[in-house]
Design an enzyme around this catalytic site. Structure first.
Site, PDB file in Angstrom:
ATOM      1  N   GLY A  11      -7.591   2.663   1.170  1.00 43.90           N
ATOM      2  CA  GLY A  11      -8.126   3.917   0.964  1.00 43.90           C
ATOM      3  C   GLY A  11      -9.354   4.208   1.846  1.00 43.90           C
ATOM      4  CE  LYS A  89       8.510   4.809  -3.197  1.00 48.13           C
ATOM      5  NZ  LYS A  89       9.297   3.912  -3.452  1.00 48.13           N
ATOM      6  CG  HIS A 107       1.556   6.131  13.054  1.00 46.32           C
ATOM      7  ND1 HIS A 107       2.415   5.072  12.241  1.00 46.32           N
ATOM      8  CD2 HIS A 107       1.885   5.584  14.503  1.00 46.32           C
ATOM      9  CE1 HIS A 107       3.022   4.195  13.082  1.00 46.32           C
ATOM     10  NE2 HIS A 107       2.677   4.458  14.213  1.00 46.32           N
TER      11      HIS A 107
END
Ligand code: GRF
Length: 203
Positions: A11, A89, A107
């Site tokens: 995180g 996910k 990304h």
């Protein structure tokens, strides 16, 4: 904007949003953090700041059932922007359709290269090194049903060095992810952009 953040890991990208919020750099607020991993350190980061942090178990649930559970929570919290910050996910189309042009992903490479199925974590950086590319970086993009695909909002470039390993490259890129994500949120907050195909144009 009310932001909902989906996470699976440590995180640091979530932290960069929380820090920007505290500094007053962004007007938006993280109102809920959701993880598919019970032990994701990101959940603890959220709780440290008094942000509701929920672990939603995905085991034995089909993807649509799981996603509709997440969507319901996001709606309950009046989430207006969903940020995928290291969420491992794949979102169903049904989920994506619930938040049109209101889901972004970070990304750790320069899309449209080095993205898609299997391109996560150190695999991304390994693929970049194996390709011989002299540059890598990060991309913040709107989410479309195809993995790591969608209109690009912000990109940052970093140099690849001869002695890089996936780990050193990932470490060089990470601080740029934190910057890129905040820039992207600011663009969305401003509303001063239009999406034309895969292009996000500032207006
Ligand atoms: C980041 O490199 C992100 O781009 C990738 O997963 C990593 C998550 O890092 N998708 P963190 O959990 O935000 O620290």
């Amino acid at each position: 904007m009310n932001i909902g953040v989906l996470v699976s890991g440590r995180g640091t990208n979530l932290q960069s949003i929380i820090d920007a919020q505290i500094r007053g750099d962004i007007k938006s607020r993280v109102v809920v953090v959701i993880s598919n991993k019970r032990d994701a350190y990101a959940l603890e980061r959220a709780r440290n700041h008094g942000i509701p942090a929920l672990y939603i178990q995905s085991k034995n649930k089909d993807p649509e059932t799981y996603d509709s559970e997440i969507v319901n929570i996001l709606k309950e919290y009046n989430v207006e922007l969903v940020v995928l910050a290291g969420y491992l996910k794949i979102l169903t189309k049904k989920f994506i359709d619930e938040f049109p042009d209101r889901i972004i992903n970070i990304h750790p490479a320069l899309l449209p290269c080095f993205g898609g199925k299997g391109f996560y974590g150190e695999y991304v950086h390994e693929a970049v090194l194996n390709s011989g590319s002299k540059f890598s970086g990060c991309t913040v993009h709107f989410v479309r049903p195809e993995i790591d695909h969608g209109p690009i909002i912000v990109q940052k470039c970093v140099q690849v060095f001869d002695d890089d390993t996936p780990k050193t490259l990932a470490e060089r890129i990470l601080p740029f992810e934190h910057i890129a994500l905040i820039e992207a949120i600011k663009i969305i907050e401003s509303g001063r952009f239009k999406i034309e195909g895969m292009r996000v144009k500032l207006i």
